[in-house]
Design a protein around this motif. Structure first.
Motif, PDB file in Angstrom:
ATOM      1  N   HIS A   1       0.844  -1.196   0.000  1.00  0.00           N
ATOM      2  CA  HIS A   1       0.000   0.000   0.000  1.00  0.00           C
ATOM      3  C   HIS A   1       0.887   1.256   0.000  1.00  0.00           C
ATOM      4  CE1 HIS A   1      -3.032   2.914   1.272  1.00  0.00           C
ATOM      5  NE2 HIS A   1      -3.964   1.985   1.108  1.00  0.00           N
TER       6      HIS A   1
ATOM      7  N   THR B   1      -2.377  -4.408  -0.253  1.00  0.00           N
ATOM      8  CA  THR B   1      -3.595  -4.165  -1.036  1.00  0.00           C
ATOM      9  C   THR B   1      -4.250  -5.460  -1.498  1.00  0.00           C
ATOM     10  OG1 THR B   1      -2.290  -3.959  -3.080  1.00  0.00           O
ATOM     11  CG2 THR B   1      -2.728  -1.937  -1.845  1.00  0.00           C
TER      12      THR B   1
ATOM     13  N   ASN C   1     -11.338  -2.584  -4.955  1.00  0.00           N
ATOM     14  CA  ASN C   1     -10.060  -3.170  -4.556  1.00  0.00           C
ATOM     15  C   ASN C   1      -9.946  -4.616  -5.037  1.00  0.00           C
ATOM     16  OD1 ASN C   1      -8.856  -4.975  -1.955  1.00  0.00           O
ATOM     17  ND2 ASN C   1      -7.504  -3.392  -2.757  1.00  0.00           N
TER      18      ASN C   1
END
Length: 377
Positions: free
Chosen positions: A101, A262, A311
């Motif tokens: 991230h 992520t 996501n």
């Protein structure tokens, strides 16, 4: 099977090997209590000071005292901060797995600059690493973070050997993270290699250093000791740690459980919708037992299920998995590590030996609990 939930935490019958006793408390609470008895909170600070003294003495005439895996999340940055503040010379090791991230990247950079600590990065071909994660999805196993577990562990040990550092610190706490069920979170080098061979994952040179003979080298020849730092600290309240890190090193929380990766959004979605397992239960239960989270609030948070959101779509895009293939993955027969070759049959008869290793900090005690005492009676 009749649905049951532990009266003390939020573990329930969706958790692998879940059992309750006559008091309606689960076996994962029992593991917590065993670890809590072995590693009681030391308000005097003597345990930590003694540990620092041992590490400092062993680090004499070496470039670093200790190696620390760094992800950019709360626990790893706090480990760097705590060790540096205690007067030690930590070396941070970061694996770029392609899912880091942006906020975690900034946290790592800030910590390195503010604390004046060296952080080295291990990076491999991004497309090949992504194929490793895709292979795990195709294998229909819940161990979707296996490439990261293999890569991070290998990188930490490689750095320890390269710089001749005798101590490795990991920042996982049973008081905040718990002990994951073996069936839901298994890792070994043989298992990983076979999955890559069967499901088209690449075999990147030097990526997997987690074979049985590698551990013989780490433990008996290099004599590298593993320290679970939170066991030695007198307070590990996540909310307090967040405030300290924000003030001292400019650390930021990226939002969500394990925000530093992520890929976690896809992992959570698949685990719940394919395997019926919400791994937040383990973490929240640990924090409830430790008094860091309210049981009612945890149940409300668990009611908000992982979504098929942007996501998840982005992760699938990066893995070159279209909607049709993803649905096939979700509906494929579920499997686990027992379906594939692994080291379990070799190590299971040596429970007492591995218990001894854990007592001498040559094997993390939470790993011992997961491999042996969390399993079926």
């Amino acid at each position: 099977m009749r649905y049951t939930m532990c009266r003390r935490c939020v573990c329930d019958s969706s958790v692998s090997n879940f059992r309750i006793d006559v008091n309606n408390e689960c076996n994962y609470c029992a593991i917590h209590d065993r670890l809590d008895k072995r590693y009681p909170v030391d308000n005097s600070g003597d345990s930590f000071r003694n540990l620092v003294g041992q590490i400092m003495k062993a680090g004499e005439n070496r470039p670093y005292d200790v190696v620390v895996g760094v992800s950019g999340g709360r626990d790893s940055i706090f480990a760097l901060y705590t060790l540096k503040k205690a007067g030690l010379r930590p070396l941070g090791v970061h694996l770029d797995n392609g899912w880091v991230h942006p906020v975690a990247q900034q946290n790592i950079k800030k910590a390195s600059e503010v604390l004046n600590v060296d952080i080295i990065e291990y990076k491999f071909d991004n497309d090949e690493v992504k194929q490793m994660y895709k292979a795990c999805l195709k294998a229909s196993i819940p161990d979707l973070c296996l490439p990261c577990s293999i890569g991070v562990g290998s990188s930490i040990y490689k750095a320890a050997i390269k710089y001749n550092v005798p101590y490795v610190v990991i920042s996982i706490s049973f008081r905040t993270e718990g002990v994951n069920p073996l069936k839901e979170n298994y890792c070994d080098g043989m298992y990983f290699d076979h999955l890559m061979k069967i499901f088209g994952g690449p075999r990147i040179k030097d990526f997997n250093k987690m074979h049985l003979m590698d551990f013989v080298n780490y433990i008996f020849f290099k004599k590298i000791k593993i320290i679970q730092l939170p066991f030695y600290l007198n307070d590990y309240d996540p909310a307090k740690i967040d405030k300290i890190l924000k003030k001292e090193v400019g650390w930021e929380a990226g939002g969500g459980h394990h925000f530093d990766c992520t890929y976690k959004g896809l992992v959570s979605y698949v685990k719940l919708n394919k395997f019926g397992f919400d791994d937040r239960r383990i973490c929240y239960s640990a924090q409830i037992r430790s008094g860091y989270k309210n049981r009612e609030s945890a149940l409300k948070m668990l009611a908000e299920l992982p979504e098929y959101n942007d996501n998840v779509r982005q992760c699938l895009k990066e893995l070159s998995i279209d909607e049709r293939e993803f649905q096939a993955i979700l509906t494929q027969e579920t499997k686990d590590f027992k379906y594939y070759p692994n080291y379990q049959r070799i190590i299971r008869p040596f429970k007492i030996f591995f218990k001894t290793l854990s007592k001498f900090n040559l094997l993390p005690e939470t790993i011992y609990e997961k491999l042996f005492d969390s399993q079926e009676p």
